[in-house]
Design an enzyme around this catalytic site. Structure first.
Site, short mmCIF file in Angstrom:
data_model
loop_
_atom_site.label_atom_id
_atom_site.label_comp_id
_atom_site.label_asym_id
_atom_site.label_seq_id
_atom_site.Cartn_x
_atom_site.Cartn_y
_atom_site.Cartn_z
CD GLU A 162 -4.57 -2.75 -8.33
OE1 GLU A 162 -3.84 -3.70 -8.28
OE2 GLU A 162 -5.55 -2.70 -9.14
CE LYS A 221 -2.27 3.92 -11.67
NZ LYS A 221 -3.93 3.80 -11.54
CB CYS A 277 -4.35 8.93 -8.06
SG CYS A 277 -3.68 7.79 -6.52
#
Ligand code: NAD
Ligand code: UGA
Length: 463
Positions: A162, A221, A277
């Site tokens: 995502e 990612k 993150c």
């Protein structure tokens, strides 16, 4: 295969918004989001969608439309796994706080738990989708767990990372730059990829849906987050040089951003990046590189984190130095506690670390943030374990309006770039403060000239 039932394990900042948008755009698919955290599920089911646990512009409206129609939030994890053809794993993957890789590697215990639970419950073939951000080659471990349970069910593992950013999650999900799906190159793998492509194709044009092998997808990612964070550390490194040389980092950013090869986004100098993150994913990348013996690669990326820590510390040092080398018993007001605007998320927010430094210097911190409660601020500080809960309690005051938060303070720090801060009556705030009144703009959002003309001693980042 036409997908009609999806389950998502993890009702957090990714699982909640992502599934709400899938449900809104695919009314023919039943989407059930499950979580072990009963309170979180209760909050997602709050009759008033303004009270859902995650604040994102536009999200409560989408939940209001889809919830109860084809979007469900539940704690019945096993039932949802059993019924679904496609299971998204969207649980947290924090930095390990124990054992091998402590402080660097991603903690995959929640991922493994999901895999084991899926293996236990599944009676029919399933597609398992890694939505969480994972170290490259995690799919191998998941597959091994799933394939060794002996009930003969076939699993296909896809990686579908995502890329949404908090604060803009809904627009990012509705108009993604790309959807990335990694899977096996076998006929079964390709069928699984196609099934997921068809879900997204309900609202995303096919030329934006990129399919790759699993390892490229997993590593892309981590790479994307590393590149984004690297740009911030790069401009922040320049901000310090600007302060020494009379250059202005905003002007430098504009000048380099007009080069189409560099581009204008993600060049905003700041008190340092926060969020759950960037740091976690770069540390994980560093750990992976080290584990393959790639020490130069590891050191290269670690520097992004070192620079970010330096930038946060530099900001708090500057406050202390400017306030005549002591902030003991002085009231310092923080405008903003969230790690960026338009979110109630405070994970790894720079505000936490700046507050911690200033409390070490015995300052009293008064905070106003439009979306963060005092309890959350205290929990963030207590998590650092720098001092007792009682000491933190005495050091932090929270206000529900900015004017009260600033009254009688020696200095204001802007820690989050909330739009409303630019619209305040700054003259009124100035009049209520100790003089000289200092303003440390950790986000470079205020107009320096205007504030200086009022009388503030204004210090931005990098000028
Ligand atoms: P989060 O902590 O907000 O949510 C994770 C949820 O998973 C929690 O509610 C937790 O209770 C639940 N959970 C954990 N183990 C479970 C289990 N075994 N069964 C059921 N529920 C379980 O985390 P998040 O911010 O949504 O991040 C999830 C993943 O997505 C992470 O890997 C993160 O790196 C990645 N990611 C996050 C963002 C973001 O903006 N936050 C963006 C892109 C990717
Ligand atoms: C980031 C990425 O942007 C997403 O693509 C990714 O999906 C997500 O991490 C993730 O994997 O969790 P997020 O952390 O939510 O999203 O928010 P960002 O907009 O990237 O901001 C991160 C931090 O960097 C914030 O503290 C922000 O204030 C800071 N920032 C951002 C700057 O200091 N300068 C900038 O120019 C941009």
């Amino acid at each position: 295969m036409e997908v009609t039932k999806i389950c998502c394990i993890g009702a957090g900042y990714v699982g909640g918004p992502t599934m709400a948008v899938i449900a809104q755009k695919c009314p023919h698919i039943q989407v059930t989001v499950v979580d072990l955290n009963e309170q979180r599920i209760k909050d997602w089911n709050d009759p008033d969608t303004n009270n859902i646990p995650i604040y994102e512009p536009g999200l409560s409206e989408i939940v209001a439309e889809a919830r109860g129609r084809n979007l469900f939030f539940s704690t019945e994890v096993e039932k949802a796994i059993d019924e679904a053809q496609v299971i998204f794993i969207s649980v947290n993957t924090p930095t390990k706080t124990y054992g091998k890789g402590k402080g660097m590697a991603a903690d995959l215990k929640y991922i493994e738990l999901c895999a084991r639970q899926i293996a236990k419950v599944a009676k029919e073939n399933k597609i398992v989708v890694e939505k969480s951000t994972l170290p490259v080659r995690t799919a191998e471990a998941i597959k091994s767990i799933l394939d060794n349970t002996g009930n003969g069910v076939q699993f296909q593992i896809l990686s579908n990372p995502e890329f949404l950013a908090e604060g803009t999650a809904v627009t990012d999900l509705l108009n993604p730059d790309r959807i990335l799906i990694g899977g096996d190159t076998t006929p079964e793998g390709e069928a699984a990829i196609n099934a997921l492509v068809d879900v997204y194709a309900n609202w995303v044009s096919k030329d934006k849906i990129l399919t790759t092998n699993v390892w490229s997808s997993e590593l892309s990612k981590l790479t994307a987050n590393a590149f984004l964070a690297q740009r911030i550390s790069s401009i922040n490194a320049m901000s310090e040089l600007c302060e020494k040389t009379g250059a202005d980092v905003n002007e430098v950013a504009k000048a380099i951003g007009m080069d189409t090869r560099i581009g204008p986004k993600f060049l905003k100098a700041s008190v340092g990046f926060g969020g759950s993150c960037f740091q976690k994913d770069i540390l994980n990348l560093v750990y992976i590189a080290k584990s393959y013996g790639l020490n130069e690669v590891a050191d290269y990326w670690e520097q992004v984190i070192i620079m970010n820590d330096h930038q946060k510390r530099r900001f708090s040092n500057k406050i202390v130095q400017t306030l005549y080398n002591t902030v003991a018993d002085k009231k310092i007001t923080f405008l903003g506690w969230a790690f960026k605007k338009d979110t109630n998320d405070t994970r790894e927010s720079a505000a936490i670390y700046v507050a911690d430094d200033l409390i070490n210097e015995q300052a009293k911190i008064s905070v106003y943030d439009p979306k963060v409660s005092r309890n959350k601020m205290l929990a963030d500080l207590n998590y650092l374990e720098s001092r007792s809960v009682e000491e933190n309690n005495n050091a932090i005051l929270a206000f529900d309006n900015p004017y009260d938060a600033c009254k009688g303070s020696h200095a204001i720090s802007i820690l989050t770039e909330w739009d409303e801060f630019t619209a305040y009556d700054w003259q009124k705030i100035y009049d209520s403060m100790h003089k000289p009144a200092f303003l440390f703009d950790g986000r470079n959002i205020l107009n320096a000239k205007e504030l200086e003309s009022i009388g503030f001693v204004y210090k931005g980042i990098g000028s």
